[in-house]
Design a protein around this motif. Structure first.
Motif, PDB file in Angstrom:
ATOM      1  N   PRO A 118       0.840  -1.203   0.000  1.00 38.45           N
ATOM      2  CA  PRO A 118       0.000   0.000   0.000  1.00 38.45           C
ATOM      3  C   PRO A 118       0.876   1.255   0.000  1.00 38.45           C
ATOM      4  CG  PRO A 118      -0.547  -1.457   1.850  1.00 38.45           C
ATOM      5  CD  PRO A 118       0.677  -2.005   1.198  1.00 38.45           C
ATOM      6  N   PRO A 119       0.610   2.211  -0.889  1.00 40.84           N
ATOM      7  CA  PRO A 119       1.430   3.424  -0.923  1.00 40.84           C
ATOM      8  C   PRO A 119       1.178   4.320   0.291  1.00 40.84           C
ATOM      9  CG  PRO A 119      -0.252   3.500  -2.640  1.00 40.84           C
ATOM     10  CD  PRO A 119      -0.392   2.184  -1.931  1.00 40.84           C
ATOM     11  N   LEU A 120       2.187   5.094   0.649  1.00 41.69           N
ATOM     12  CA  LEU A 120       2.094   6.061   1.737  1.00 41.69           C
ATOM     13  C   LEU A 120       1.643   7.391   1.154  1.00 41.69           C
ATOM     14  CD1 LEU A 120       2.765   7.112   4.631  1.00 41.69           C
ATOM     15  CD2 LEU A 120       5.008   7.686   3.718  1.00 41.69           C
ATOM     16  N   ASP A 121       0.544   7.913   1.658  1.00 40.22           N
ATOM     17  CA  ASP A 121       0.038   9.214   1.225  1.00 40.22           C
ATOM     18  C   ASP A 121       0.803  10.293   1.981  1.00 40.22           C
ATOM     19  OD1 ASP A 121      -1.376  11.571   0.749  1.00 40.22           O
ATOM     20  OD2 ASP A 121      -3.320  10.590   0.848  1.00 40.22           O
ATOM     21  N   THR A 122       1.575  11.119   1.268  1.00 41.35           N
ATOM     22  CA  THR A 122       2.371  12.153   1.921  1.00 41.35           C
ATOM     23  C   THR A 122       1.535  13.343   2.367  1.00 41.35           C
ATOM     24  OG1 THR A 122       2.849  13.339  -0.137  1.00 41.35           O
ATOM     25  CG2 THR A 122       4.364  11.547   0.493  1.00 41.35           C
ATOM     26  N   GLY A 123       0.340  13.491   1.804  1.00 41.89           N
ATOM     27  CA  GLY A 123      -0.492  14.649   2.115  1.00 41.89           C
ATOM     28  C   GLY A 123      -0.060  15.904   1.373  1.00 41.89           C
ATOM     29  N   MET A 124       0.946  15.790   0.514  1.00 45.36           N
ATOM     30  CA  MET A 124       1.450  16.941  -0.244  1.00 45.36           C
ATOM     31  C   MET A 124       0.800  16.948  -1.622  1.00 45.36           C
ATOM     32  SD  MET A 124       5.444  16.704   0.803  1.00 45.36           S
ATOM     33  CE  MET A 124       5.845  18.361   0.301  1.00 45.36           C
ATOM     34  N   THR A 125       0.156  18.057  -1.975  1.00 45.47           N
ATOM     35  CA  THR A 125      -0.555  18.167  -3.242  1.00 45.47           C
ATOM     36  C   THR A 125       0.263  18.970  -4.247  1.00 45.47           C
ATOM     37  OG1 THR A 125      -2.649  18.068  -2.055  1.00 45.47           O
ATOM     38  CG2 THR A 125      -2.721  18.890  -4.306  1.00 45.47           C
ATOM     39  N   PHE A 126       0.291  18.473  -5.480  1.00 47.25           N
ATOM     40  CA  PHE A 126       1.024  19.117  -6.558  1.00 47.25           C
ATOM     41  C   PHE A 126       0.117  19.255  -7.777  1.00 47.25           C
ATOM     42  CE2 PHE A 126       4.170  17.158  -3.882  1.00 47.25           C
ATOM     43  CZ  PHE A 126       5.165  18.112  -3.814  1.00 47.25           C
ATOM     44  N   ALA A 127       0.438  20.215  -8.631  1.00 45.38           N
ATOM     45  CA  ALA A 127      -0.264  20.402  -9.901  1.00 45.38           C
ATOM     46  C   ALA A 127       0.648  19.942 -11.029  1.00 45.38           C
ATOM     47  CB  ALA A 127      -0.637  21.875 -10.081  1.00 45.38           C
ATOM     48  N   VAL A 128       0.058  19.647 -12.177  1.00 43.30           N
ATOM     49  CA  VAL A 128       0.843  19.230 -13.340  1.00 43.30           C
ATOM     50  C   VAL A 128       1.925  20.269 -13.602  1.00 43.30           C
ATOM     51  CG1 VAL A 128       0.785  18.848 -15.835  1.00 43.30           C
ATOM     52  CG2 VAL A 128      -1.044  17.977 -14.404  1.00 43.30           C
ATOM     53  N   GLY A 129       3.157  19.800 -13.764  1.00 38.39           N
ATOM     54  CA  GLY A 129       4.277  20.685 -14.063  1.00 38.39           C
ATOM     55  C   GLY A 129       5.007  21.223 -12.849  1.00 38.39           C
ATOM     56  N   ASP A 130       4.451  21.041 -11.639  1.00 39.42           N
ATOM     57  CA  ASP A 130       5.154  21.492 -10.434  1.00 39.42           C
ATOM     58  C   ASP A 130       6.472  20.730 -10.296  1.00 39.42           C
ATOM     59  OD1 ASP A 130       3.192  23.269  -9.749  1.00 39.42           O
ATOM     60  OD2 ASP A 130       2.423  22.112  -8.045  1.00 39.42           O
TER      61      ASP A 130
END
Length: 144
Positions: free
Chosen positions: A16-28
């Protein structure tokens, strides 16, 4: 898992992957460094770059590698470090590429560095604040 008929059949990743809680947009921009050692079972102690003990499970990504994915985008190899851009919008998740994660032990530390704004960004922000200040000052002077 290798089916008897040949070829690869693999749920990517199996752990199961660990959700970092960090959100990014395409190209970030993404800059991730990782360190640590864990025991992957049959291949012994490995680090975030994985090992070629069983070869590449996916082109360019070998067993026990630290991998990541943003949103519904494609998985990418983080290994010891990754410098690239987000290929989708969403939350960054990380996992180990391992077909039998139940026998693993150890740890990995991953650091995600956020980009530092360019000096031009600060110049634009200060210029905008200056214009707002001048407009507010002119408005106060007009009322008096």
């Amino acid at each position: 898992m290798r089916p008897a008929s040949g070829g690869w059949q693999y749920v990517f990743p199996s752990a199961p992957p660990l959700d970092t809680g960090m959100t990014f947009a395409v190209g970030d921009a993404l800059h991730i460094t990782a360190s640590g050692v864990w025991n992957g079972g049959a291949c012994g102690d490995v680090g975030p770059a994985g090992t070629s003990c069983f070869g590449d499970w996916v082109a360019g990504i070998n067993e026990y590698s630290l991998i990541g994915r943003v949103g519904g985008g494609s998985y990418f190899k983080i290994g010891d470090s990754y410098d690239g851009t987000a290929n989708a919008t969403g939350t960054l998740v990380m996992a180990f590429l391992d077909s039998d994660f139940g026998n693993n032990s150890g740890f990995v530390t991953a650091v995600v560095s956020l980009p530092v704004p360019e000096p031009e960004t600060y110049a634009l922000m200060l210029g905008g604040l200056g214009i707002l200040g001048a407009a507010a000052r002119k408005r106060v002077a007009t009322r008096a």
